[in-house]
Design an enzyme around this catalytic site. Structure first.
Site, PDB file in Angstrom:
ATOM      1  N   PRO A  85      -4.247   1.569  -5.641  1.00  0.00           N
ATOM      2  CA  PRO A  85      -4.303   0.236  -5.019  1.00  0.00           C
ATOM      3  C   PRO A  85      -3.098  -0.031  -4.106  1.00  0.00           C
ATOM      4  CG  PRO A  85      -4.676   0.104  -7.404  1.00  0.00           C
ATOM      5  CD  PRO A  85      -4.191   1.491  -7.101  1.00  0.00           C
ATOM      6  N   GLU A 112      -2.901   3.238 -17.309  1.00  0.00           N
ATOM      7  CA  GLU A 112      -2.160   2.149 -16.664  1.00  0.00           C
ATOM      8  C   GLU A 112      -1.372   2.636 -15.461  1.00  0.00           C
ATOM      9  OE1 GLU A 112      -2.966   2.060 -19.971  1.00  0.00           O
ATOM     10  OE2 GLU A 112      -4.264   0.459 -19.264  1.00  0.00           O
ATOM     11  N   ARG A 150     -19.140  13.577   5.720  1.00  0.00           N
ATOM     12  CA  ARG A 150     -20.161  13.214   6.714  1.00  0.00           C
ATOM     13  C   ARG A 150     -19.695  13.452   8.145  1.00  0.00           C
ATOM     14  NH1 ARG A 150     -24.315  10.029   6.031  1.00  0.00           N
ATOM     15  NH2 ARG A 150     -23.931   9.053   8.045  1.00  0.00           N
ATOM     16  N   ASP A 165     -23.430   5.857  14.081  1.00  0.00           N
ATOM     17  CA  ASP A 165     -23.152   5.114  12.865  1.00  0.00           C
ATOM     18  C   ASP A 165     -22.384   3.854  13.175  1.00  0.00           C
ATOM     19  OD1 ASP A 165     -24.156   5.822  10.501  1.00  0.00           O
ATOM     20  OD2 ASP A 165     -22.571   7.228   9.942  1.00  0.00           O
TER      21      ASP A 165
HETATM   22  C1  9WO Z   1      -3.822  -1.129 -15.012  1.00  0.00           C
HETATM   23  C2  9WO Z   1      -2.992  -1.881 -15.836  1.00  0.00           C
HETATM   24  C3  9WO Z   1      -3.212  -2.557 -17.034  1.00  0.00           C
HETATM   25  C4  9WO Z   1      -2.135  -3.229 -17.631  1.00  0.00           C
HETATM   26  C5  9WO Z   1      -0.878  -3.208 -17.051  1.00  0.00           C
HETATM   27  C6  9WO Z   1      -0.671  -2.532 -15.850  1.00  0.00           C
HETATM   28  C7  9WO Z   1      -1.745  -1.886 -15.273  1.00  0.00           C
HETATM   29  N1  9WO Z   1      -1.790  -1.144 -14.144  1.00  0.00           N
HETATM   30  C8  9WO Z   1      -3.009  -0.685 -14.007  1.00  0.00           C
HETATM   31  C9  9WO Z   1      -3.347   0.167 -12.915  1.00  0.00           C
HETATM   32  O1  9WO Z   1      -2.913  -0.035 -11.787  1.00  0.00           O
HETATM   33  N2  9WO Z   1      -4.135   1.240 -13.202  1.00  0.00           N
HETATM   34  C10 9WO Z   1      -4.476   2.203 -12.194  1.00  0.00           C
HETATM   35  C11 9WO Z   1      -5.915   2.537 -12.334  1.00  0.00           C
HETATM   36  C12 9WO Z   1      -3.639   3.440 -12.324  1.00  0.00           C
HETATM   37  C13 9WO Z   1      -4.017   4.423 -11.243  1.00  0.00           C
HETATM   38  C14 9WO Z   1      -5.535   4.642 -11.167  1.00  0.00           C
HETATM   39  N3  9WO Z   1      -6.197   3.396 -11.210  1.00  0.00           N
HETATM   40  C15 9WO Z   1      -6.768   2.843 -10.113  1.00  0.00           C
HETATM   41  C16 9WO Z   1      -6.920   3.349  -8.833  1.00  0.00           C
HETATM   42  N4  9WO Z   1      -7.293   1.625 -10.112  1.00  0.00           N
HETATM   43  N5  9WO Z   1      -7.726   1.334  -8.893  1.00  0.00           N
HETATM   44  C17 9WO Z   1      -7.517   2.361  -8.101  1.00  0.00           C
HETATM   45  C18 9WO Z   1      -7.854   2.319  -6.719  1.00  0.00           C
HETATM   46  C19 9WO Z   1      -7.644   3.416  -5.912  1.00  0.00           C
HETATM   47  C20 9WO Z   1      -7.980   3.347  -4.559  1.00  0.00           C
HETATM   48  N6  9WO Z   1      -8.511   2.225  -4.042  1.00  0.00           N
HETATM   49  C21 9WO Z   1      -8.727   1.143  -4.825  1.00  0.00           C
HETATM   50  C22 9WO Z   1      -8.408   1.171  -6.171  1.00  0.00           C
END
Ligand code: 9WO
Length: 243
Positions: A85, A112, A150, A165
């Site tokens: 993220p 996490e 793609r 596209d």
């Molecule tokens: C979850 C969490 C719970 C309690 C306290 C802290 C916390 N941090 C997280 C967290 O950020 N988890 C991530 C889950 C760890 C790396 C992989 N995860 C992830 C990747 N969630 N969302 C993505 C992601 C990747 C690319 N684009 C959008 C979302």
């Protein structure tokens, strides 16, 4: 691609356009189970966070060993992408850039988080597919692989369909219709049944411009519009002022 849930990615890769491209050998996608690069009896990939706090963090050593093994197998990657993220927003433009690289390694986090040294040592970039939290990087990795693949020549049978596209042109798609011509009195626009190809082209163009203006005006600022499309846009703005 390195993950603790290889099955999630193998399922996506086996189906559809991407599945066929992999079968034909046009693209190669290696799915590597992080647990195969652990060294203890329990194949441990996670540990408690230093400093305390909830949940578990993915350990760095299995990632380092996986990365070393993959480099030996496929050679040096042109990019190592961590899905997170905190990454740079993914887009058509980013996909085009990655599609031109010979070998890209994708790292998926879970739990996490992932030990910060994996980021520093292994990742050359971080990519986010949107502002929401998931339970891991696997679905984002699948999104990136499908989008990038793609754009690789030969993956999609009809090269024109990739070029036209929606996001390649910077406009949203025009509406599609198929049979029946009338669905309980809900009719397909007459022009599409007319057989007048020039009129159909103009109508579709107009619809694409109108929808983009209504739903994603932000896209119009960067869209490569032709003269006809710019004229359509001017007419729509003028019609609005005359309401
Ligand atoms: C979850 C969490 C719970 C309690 C306290 C802290 C916390 N941090 C997280 C967290 O950020 N988890 C991530 C889950 C760890 C790396 C992989 N995860 C992830 C990747 N969630 N969302 C993505 C992601 C990747 C690319 N684009 C959008 C979302």
């Amino acid at each position: 691609m390195v993950t603790i849930f290889p099955g999630m990615l193998r399922a996506v890769l086996a189906e559809g356009v991407l599945g066929r491209a992999v079968e034909r050998g046009v693209v190669e996608v290696g799915v590597h189970d992080l647990r195969d690069y652990t060294s203890d009896r329990h194949r441990t990939v996670d540990d408690v966070p230093y400093g305390g706090g909830p949940g578990m963090v993915l350990k760095p050593e299995p990632f380092v060993r996986a990365s070393d093994a993959i480099r030996r197998q496929y050679g040096e990657p042109a990019a190592v992408v961590l899905l997170s993220p905190q990454g740079r927003p993914f887009s058509h433009v980013e996909a085009v850039r990655l599609s031109r690289l010979r070998h890209v390694m994708l790292l998926c986090g879970r739990y996490e988080g992932i030990d910060e040294r994996v980021r520093q040592r292994l990742a050359t970039e971080e990519i986010s597919i949107g502002d929401y939290v998931l339970s891991g990087g696997e679905l984002p990795a699948a999104v990136v692989v499908e989008t990038v693949a793609r754009l690789v020549p030969g993956v999609v049978g009809d090269a024109d369909s990739v070029r036209e596209d929606s996001f390649a042109r910077g406009l949203l798609d025009y509406p599609d219709y198929t049979r029946p011509a009338s669905l309980d009195g809900d009719d397909v626009p007459q022009v599409l049944l007319s057989g007048h190809h020039a009129d159909i082209r103009t109508w579709r163009k107009h619809q694409a411009v109108r929808r983009t203006r209504e739903r994603r005006p932000d896209l119009l600022e960067r869209a490569a519009l032709d003269e006809e499309e710019r004229a359509m846009l001017r007419d729509m703005s003028r019609d609005m002022e005359n309401e």
